[in-house]
Write a protein that holds these residues in place. Structure first.
Motif, PDB file in Angstrom:
ATOM      1  N   GLY A  77      -4.013  -6.744 -12.347  1.00 15.54           N
ATOM      2  CA  GLY A  77      -3.760  -5.825 -11.239  1.00 15.54           C
ATOM      3  C   GLY A  77      -4.398  -4.489 -11.554  1.00 15.54           C
ATOM      4  N   LEU A  78      -5.087  -3.891 -10.586  1.00 13.08           N
ATOM      5  CA  LEU A  78      -5.825  -2.648 -10.808  1.00 13.08           C
ATOM      6  C   LEU A  78      -5.370  -1.567  -9.836  1.00 13.08           C
ATOM      7  CD1 LEU A  78      -8.219  -0.989 -12.036  1.00 13.08           C
ATOM      8  CD2 LEU A  78      -9.650  -2.001 -10.244  1.00 13.08           C
ATOM      9  N   VAL A  79      -5.082  -0.380 -10.384  1.00 10.52           N
ATOM     10  CA  VAL A  79      -4.838   0.809  -9.575  1.00 10.52           C
ATOM     11  C   VAL A  79      -5.982   1.777  -9.856  1.00 10.52           C
ATOM     12  CG1 VAL A  79      -3.270   2.719  -9.079  1.00 10.52           C
ATOM     13  CG2 VAL A  79      -2.341   0.479  -9.691  1.00 10.52           C
ATOM     14  N   PRO A  80      -7.010   1.816  -8.995  1.00 11.06           N
ATOM     15  CA  PRO A  80      -8.162   2.674  -9.263  1.00 11.06           C
ATOM     16  C   PRO A  80      -7.843   4.142  -9.014  1.00 11.06           C
ATOM     17  CG  PRO A  80      -8.409   1.625  -7.128  1.00 11.06           C
ATOM     18  CD  PRO A  80      -7.155   1.051  -7.748  1.00 11.06           C
ATOM     19  N   GLU A  81      -8.636   5.017  -9.618  1.00 15.97           N
ATOM     20  CA  GLU A  81      -8.439   6.448  -9.380  1.00 15.97           C
ATOM     21  C   GLU A  81      -8.836   6.801  -7.946  1.00 15.97           C
ATOM     22  OE1 GLU A  81      -9.573  10.767 -11.367  1.00 15.97           O
ATOM     23  OE2 GLU A  81     -10.789   9.018 -11.846  1.00 15.97           O
ATOM     24  N   ARG A  82      -9.940   6.221  -7.480  1.00 17.16           N
ATOM     25  CA  ARG A  82     -10.400   6.487  -6.116  1.00 17.16           C
ATOM     26  C   ARG A  82      -9.522   5.758  -5.114  1.00 17.16           C
ATOM     27  NH1 ARG A  82     -16.633   5.224  -5.600  1.00 17.16           N
ATOM     28  NH2 ARG A  82     -16.162   5.991  -3.492  1.00 17.16           N
ATOM     29  N   GLU A  83      -9.311   6.395  -3.978  1.00 12.66           N
ATOM     30  CA  GLU A  83      -8.512   5.775  -2.931  1.00 12.66           C
ATOM     31  C   GLU A  83      -9.406   4.919  -2.035  1.00 12.66           C
ATOM     32  OE1 GLU A  83      -6.431   8.838  -0.942  1.00 12.66           O
ATOM     33  OE2 GLU A  83      -5.107   9.274  -2.638  1.00 12.66           O
ATOM     34  N   ALA A  84      -9.103   3.633  -1.978  1.00  9.07           N
ATOM     35  CA  ALA A  84      -9.841   2.708  -1.128  1.00  9.07           C
ATOM     36  C   ALA A  84      -8.841   2.032  -0.200  1.00  9.07           C
ATOM     37  CB  ALA A  84     -10.591   1.682  -1.973  1.00  9.07           C
ATOM     38  N   ARG A 138       1.653   5.142  -4.890  1.00  7.72           N
ATOM     39  CA  ARG A 138       2.642   4.070  -4.964  1.00  7.72           C
ATOM     40  C   ARG A 138       2.207   2.835  -4.163  1.00  7.72           C
ATOM     41  NH1 ARG A 138       8.398   6.135  -3.492  1.00  7.72           N
ATOM     42  NH2 ARG A 138       7.382   7.950  -2.580  1.00  7.72           N
ATOM     43  N   ILE A 139       1.535   3.046  -3.030  1.00  8.56           N
ATOM     44  CA  ILE A 139       1.086   1.890  -2.245  1.00  8.56           C
ATOM     45  C   ILE A 139      -0.047   1.176  -2.971  1.00  8.56           C
ATOM     46  CG2 ILE A 139      -0.773   2.709  -0.708  1.00  8.56           C
ATOM     47  CD1 ILE A 139       2.420   0.895   0.422  1.00  8.56           C
ATOM     48  N   LYS A 140      -0.868   1.921  -3.707  1.00 10.23           N
ATOM     49  CA  LYS A 140      -1.891   1.282  -4.546  1.00 10.23           C
ATOM     50  C   LYS A 140      -1.235   0.466  -5.657  1.00 10.23           C
ATOM     51  CE  LYS A 140      -4.489   4.889  -5.570  1.00 10.23           C
ATOM     52  NZ  LYS A 140      -5.589   5.664  -6.182  1.00 10.23           N
ATOM     53  N   MET A 141      -0.145   0.997  -6.202  1.00 12.57           N
ATOM     54  CA  MET A 141       0.590   0.264  -7.231  1.00 12.57           C
ATOM     55  C   MET A 141       1.160  -1.032  -6.660  1.00 12.57           C
ATOM     56  SD  MET A 141       1.757   0.256 -10.412  1.00 12.57           S
ATOM     57  CE  MET A 141       2.304   1.727 -11.234  1.00 12.57           C
ATOM     58  N   ALA A 142       1.683  -0.971  -5.444  1.00 11.10           N
ATOM     59  CA  ALA A 142       2.216  -2.177  -4.803  1.00 11.10           C
ATOM     60  C   ALA A 142       1.122  -3.220  -4.611  1.00 11.10           C
ATOM     61  CB  ALA A 142       2.851  -1.824  -3.461  1.00 11.10           C
ATOM     62  N   SER A 143      -0.070  -2.784  -4.213  1.00 12.73           N
ATOM     63  CA  SER A 143      -1.167  -3.735  -4.017  1.00 12.73           C
ATOM     64  C   SER A 143      -1.596  -4.372  -5.330  1.00 12.73           C
ATOM     65  CB  SER A 143      -2.370  -3.041  -3.353  1.00 12.73           C
ATOM     66  OG  SER A 143      -3.013  -2.155  -4.242  1.00 12.73           O
ATOM     67  N   ALA A 144      -1.453  -3.626  -6.439  1.00 12.42           N
ATOM     68  CA  ALA A 144      -1.807  -4.168  -7.756  1.00 12.42           C
ATOM     69  C   ALA A 144      -0.758  -5.136  -8.272  1.00 12.42           C
ATOM     70  CB  ALA A 144      -1.998  -3.030  -8.756  1.00 12.42           C
ATOM     71  N   LEU A 145       0.495  -4.982  -7.806  1.00 11.26           N
ATOM     72  CA  LEU A 145       1.595  -5.807  -8.309  1.00 11.26           C
ATOM     73  C   LEU A 145       1.914  -7.006  -7.423  1.00 11.26           C
ATOM     74  CD1 LEU A 145       4.108  -2.989  -9.366  1.00 11.26           C
ATOM     75  CD2 LEU A 145       2.814  -4.482 -10.908  1.00 11.26           C
TER      76      LEU A 145
END
Length: 304
Positions: A77-84, A138-145
């Motif tokens: 699971g990846l949480v990138p620095e850039r917002e995509a 947090r939503i990026k974290m959810a997508s990674a998990l």
């Protein structure tokens, strides 16, 4: 339990070397990837997540090469620095779409669990474009998990968060690491890393500078030579007193800038200078570190 292995890895872009012959192992628990901006942290995370191929060396997960290996990607699971992110989509739809892309049998249920984990269920129906920076993290974290990975990679995850959001994310990262998953997050702030990580890897200018628990890294940083700028009512007399005391490794008298003093034991030095000045009848106007930039600290590590 999963183990990431970086073995003799270099990555360059034309004549620019982003990472240079790095070897490290990232095991279960939380590991902090520490280094100044531009050190190569993001490049390393992209190599570990399969977005970049190493120019030389190998990057493996449990012995399997990561580059061009979809089976391995399912474990990461990846949480990138850039917002995509898709600003027009709701948080719920965004996470559910990620679950469907992973081929999960019940994407809606997987999305619900991931949103609950990051405490975003109340805001999940809102468009992502209305979220604050911390909510987007947090939503990026959810997508990674959402696909329940055994490895979680986070690139500067605390950027833009307020103190409350930062503490919440720190607690979540600790919890995930305590479950036995392999968690790596990057930061350029030592205090962030030592509050969360049990192990730290330091990179500077694309090179591996240090490895160990945060106490070891902190000791390396604080035991390095420190330089101080001192102004007093009598710089010449204070310089003579410092030399006679023997607690400094170097003293330089500059008529314009006062005293430039180098010492290794900065705690002892900071306690000793006021006593020494008082006993000599000298007034201190300024005692300030002259080399406390983060870059100078990391530069010392790479030279050690």
């Amino acid at each position: 339990m999963s183990e990431l292995r970086i073995d003799g890895v270099s990555r360059w872009y034309g004549n620019v070397v982003a990472v240079n012959n790095i070897t490290m192992t990232i095991g279960p628990g939380v590991t902090g990837l520490l280094g100044p901006n531009g050190a190569g942290k993001s490049t390393l995370i992209h190599l570990m997540s399969g977005f970049l191929a190493p120019s030389t060396g190998s990057v493996t997960l449990d012995g399997a090469k990561i580059w061009h290996n979809p089976e391995v990607y399912r474990k990461i699971g990846l949480v990138p620095e850039r917002e995509a992110l898709y600003d027009a989509m709701s948080g719920w739809k965004f996470i559910e779409a990620n679950a469907a892309l992973h081929g999960l049998p019940e994407p809606r249920e997987a999305a619900r669990r991931a949103l609950e984990t990051v405490e975003m269920t109340e805001a999940a129906s809102r468009p992502v474009g209305t979220y604050s920076k911390g909510m987007k993290q947090r939503i990026k974290m959810a997508s990674a998990l959402v696909h329940d990975p055994s490895v979680l990679l986070l690139d500067e995850p605390f950027n833009g968060m307020d103190p409350r959001q930062r503490l919440q994310l720190m607690d979540l990262i600790r919890k995930i690491g305590a479950e036995g998953r392999t968690v790596l997050f990057s930061s350029h702030i030592l205090e962030e890393v030592e509050q969360v990580a049990s192990h730290i890897e330091v990179v500077v200018s694309g090179r591996h500078a240090a490895s160990g628990d945060f106490r070891k890294i902190r000791r390396l940083m604080t035991d390095r030579p420190h330089r101080y700028a001192i102004r007093s009512s009598d710089d010449r007399a204070l310089a003579a007193a410092l030399i006679a005391d023997g607690s400094c490794s170097g003293v330089q008298l500059d008529p314009k800038n006062g005293l430039q003093v180098q010492t290794v034991h900065f705690g002892q030095f900071s306690r000793m200078v006021p006593r020494l000045a008082a006993s000599a009848g000298i007034r201190l106007f300024e005692v300030a570190p002259a080399d406390e930039s983060l870059g100078s600290v990391f530069a010392y590590l790479i030279e050690s």
